[in-house]
Structures are given as C-alpha cells and as structure tokens.
Design an enzyme around this catalytic site. Structure first.
Site, PDB file in Angstrom:
ATOM      1  N   PRO A 159      43.539  20.108  44.191  1.00  0.00           N
ATOM      2  CA  PRO A 159      42.207  19.560  44.453  1.00  0.00           C
ATOM      3  C   PRO A 159      41.071  20.453  43.958  1.00  0.00           C
ATOM      4  CG  PRO A 159      43.161  20.442  46.468  1.00  0.00           C
ATOM      5  CD  PRO A 159      44.249  20.428  45.424  1.00  0.00           C
ATOM      6  N   ASN A 160      40.064  19.780  43.471  1.00  0.00           N
ATOM      7  CA  ASN A 160      38.807  20.372  42.992  1.00  0.00           C
ATOM      8  C   ASN A 160      38.944  21.127  41.666  1.00  0.00           C
ATOM      9  OD1 ASN A 160      37.325  19.508  45.338  1.00  0.00           O
ATOM     10  ND2 ASN A 160      38.377  21.120  46.469  1.00  0.00           N
ATOM     11  N   ARG A 165      32.219  24.212  38.904  1.00  0.00           N
ATOM     12  CA  ARG A 165      32.434  24.641  40.276  1.00  0.00           C
ATOM     13  C   ARG A 165      32.393  26.174  40.375  1.00  0.00           C
ATOM     14  NH1 ARG A 165      38.466  24.939  42.785  1.00  0.00           N
ATOM     15  NH2 ARG A 165      37.824  25.289  44.936  1.00  0.00           N
ATOM     16  N   TYR A 207      35.179  31.104  39.301  1.00  0.00           N
ATOM     17  CA  TYR A 207      36.248  30.479  38.523  1.00  0.00           C
ATOM     18  C   TYR A 207      36.004  30.476  37.016  1.00  0.00           C
ATOM     19  CZ  TYR A 207      37.705  28.885  43.136  1.00  0.00           C
ATOM     20  OH  TYR A 207      38.107  28.848  44.443  1.00  0.00           O
ATOM     21  N   ASN A 224      48.796  25.494  40.304  1.00  0.00           N
ATOM     22  CA  ASN A 224      47.622  26.001  41.006  1.00  0.00           C
ATOM     23  C   ASN A 224      47.351  24.988  42.115  1.00  0.00           C
ATOM     24  OD1 ASN A 224      45.214  26.808  42.042  1.00  0.00           O
ATOM     25  ND2 ASN A 224      44.267  27.260  40.062  1.00  0.00           N
ATOM     26  N   ALA A 230      43.260  24.525  47.339  1.00  0.00           N
ATOM     27  CA  ALA A 230      43.194  24.749  48.789  1.00  0.00           C
ATOM     28  C   ALA A 230      44.498  24.399  49.510  1.00  0.00           C
ATOM     29  CB  ALA A 230      42.028  23.950  49.370  1.00  0.00           C
ATOM     30  N   GLU A 239      53.297  30.329  41.056  1.00  0.00           N
ATOM     31  CA  GLU A 239      52.072  30.002  41.800  1.00  0.00           C
ATOM     32  C   GLU A 239      50.922  30.717  41.120  1.00  0.00           C
ATOM     33  OE1 GLU A 239      52.164  31.272  45.896  1.00  0.00           O
ATOM     34  OE2 GLU A 239      49.991  31.097  46.095  1.00  0.00           O
ATOM     35  N   HIS A 280      46.663  31.384  40.744  1.00  0.00           N
ATOM     36  CA  HIS A 280      45.282  31.284  41.196  1.00  0.00           C
ATOM     37  C   HIS A 280      44.384  31.945  40.174  1.00  0.00           C
ATOM     38  CE1 HIS A 280      46.751  29.878  45.005  1.00  0.00           C
ATOM     39  NE2 HIS A 280      47.623  30.860  44.977  1.00  0.00           N
ATOM     40  N   SER A 320      41.246  32.895  40.733  1.00  0.00           N
ATOM     41  CA  SER A 320      40.562  33.989  41.420  1.00  0.00           C
ATOM     42  C   SER A 320      41.575  34.886  42.118  1.00  0.00           C
ATOM     43  CB  SER A 320      39.575  33.420  42.448  1.00  0.00           C
ATOM     44  OG  SER A 320      40.279  32.753  43.487  1.00  0.00           O
ATOM     45  N   ARG A 358      39.023  37.676  48.695  1.00  0.00           N
ATOM     46  CA  ARG A 358      38.030  36.692  49.122  1.00  0.00           C
ATOM     47  C   ARG A 358      38.082  36.513  50.637  1.00  0.00           C
ATOM     48  NH1 ARG A 358      38.535  31.568  45.444  1.00  0.00           N
ATOM     49  NH2 ARG A 358      36.538  31.133  46.473  1.00  0.00           N
TER      50      ARG A 358
HETATM   51  C1  DQA Z   1      42.348  28.760  43.797  1.00  0.00           C
HETATM   52  C2  DQA Z   1      42.090  29.587  45.057  1.00  0.00           C
HETATM   53  C3  DQA Z   1      42.083  28.705  46.290  1.00  0.00           C
HETATM   54  O1  DQA Z   1      41.839  29.489  47.441  1.00  0.00           O
HETATM   55  C4  DQA Z   1      40.993  27.665  46.190  1.00  0.00           C
HETATM   56  O2  DQA Z   1      41.044  26.794  47.303  1.00  0.00           O
HETATM   57  C5  DQA Z   1      41.044  26.898  44.910  1.00  0.00           C
HETATM   58  C6  DQA Z   1      41.372  27.607  43.668  1.00  0.00           C
HETATM   59  C7  DQA Z   1      42.226  29.610  42.514  1.00  0.00           C
HETATM   60  O3  DQA Z   1      42.631  29.125  41.463  1.00  0.00           O
HETATM   61  O4  DQA Z   1      41.686  30.728  42.550  1.00  0.00           O
HETATM   62  O5  DQA Z   1      40.757  25.706  44.876  1.00  0.00           O
HETATM   63  O6  DQA Z   1      43.669  28.256  43.842  1.00  0.00           O
END
Ligand code: DQA
Length: 143
Positions: free
Chosen positions: A9-10, A17, A22, A73, A76, A97, A99, A101, A106
């Site tokens: 998501p997102n 964003r 990011y 990825n 959340a 997995e 990410h 960031s 964080r």
């Molecule tokens: C994320 C880190 C997650 O905590 C966050 O909710 C994201 C992006 C990252 O790619 O850094 O949506 O997965």
C-alpha cells in the site's frame, strides 16, 4: 526464470509521497529500471503494486504454488499483517523483504516486522537501489 517484485500500500505514490523519506523516483521509474536490469541478468521480472491486501495475498499464493522467488516491499503491512506473514511462510523459492527507508531509524512501530524472521534476507535503507540489489542477488542464486 521468473522473479516477482511485489509492492504494497501507498507505494504507487512513490515520487510524490514524502520524498524526503522515499526519494523522488516514481514506482514506474523503479519498475522500468528493474525490467531493464532483469533482461541483463537473464530473468523475467514481474513488477506489481496493490493497495488491496486480498490482491497481495493472491499474488503470494500464486508465487508459492509456482515456486517463484519474491521480492516484497510490504509497506505498512510489514508492521500489521499476520495474514501476509502466513502467506509468505509458504514461499519456498526465496523471499527478500525490502524497505526503501531505514525502518530502524524511524518511529518505533516500524522496527517490528511480521516478515523478517521468515524472509531469506532483508534490505532496508538503501533507497530504491535496494530493488536492483535484491534482483541481482536472486538472479545469482537462481543460476
Ligand atoms: C516502507 C516502510 C514502511 O514502514 C512504510 O509503511 C512504507 C514503506 C519502505 O519502503 O521504507 O509504506 O516499506
């Protein structure tokens, strides 16, 4: 040889964003880079994004059935979804997995992942370059 790159998501909002967190690259930019790299590496990449957990679970189930390695990825869902963890636990061909960031630098709630202990490996904090690295690693491993 196929590799799935799944985004939760997102992540479709990448580029707009929180660019300070990011970066400014869009997900389409990342997908294009991964597709080009995959061709060089001799693997076929399928790059996907969804905001629907049901959709994501379906993709993971298919990857399990077809024994395809996965880069995910989970956004959340990393921090919330036992369902995604259970689906990913069925994967047998490798799970990275990823990410963008550094989730450990964080908010405290981002430090816990439902996936990390069942993943083959975890990449965090290397920006969108992490996708390239994950692909390279999986391609090498597939040889
Ligand atoms: C994320 C880190 C997650 O905590 C966050 O909710 C994201 C992006 C990252 O790619 O850094 O949506 O997965």
């Amino acid at each position: 040889r196929r590799v799935l790159v799944l985004n939760g998501p997102n992540l479709g909002r990448l580029g707009r964003r929180q660019p300070e967190v990011y970066g400014s690259e869009t997900l389409a930019d990342v997908a294009a880079r991964c597709t080009a790299l995959a061709a060089d590496l001799g693997v076929q990449v399928e790059f996907r994004q969804t905001d629907s957990e049901a959709q994501m679970l379906g993709w993971v189930h298919d990857a399990a059935d077809e024994r395809v390695p996965v880069v995910i990825n989970p956004g959340a869902w990393t921090h919330t979804s036992v369902a995604l963890r259970d689906a990913c636990a069925e994967l047998s061909a490798g799970l990275v997995e990823l990410h963008i960031s550094n989730v450990h630098a964080r908010e405290p709630f981002r430090r816990h992942s439902y996936l990390s202990d069942i993943a083959t490996g975890v990449i965090a904090g290397l920006g969108t370059r992490g996708y390239d690295l994950a692909l390279r690693w999986l391609a090498e491993r597939e040889r």
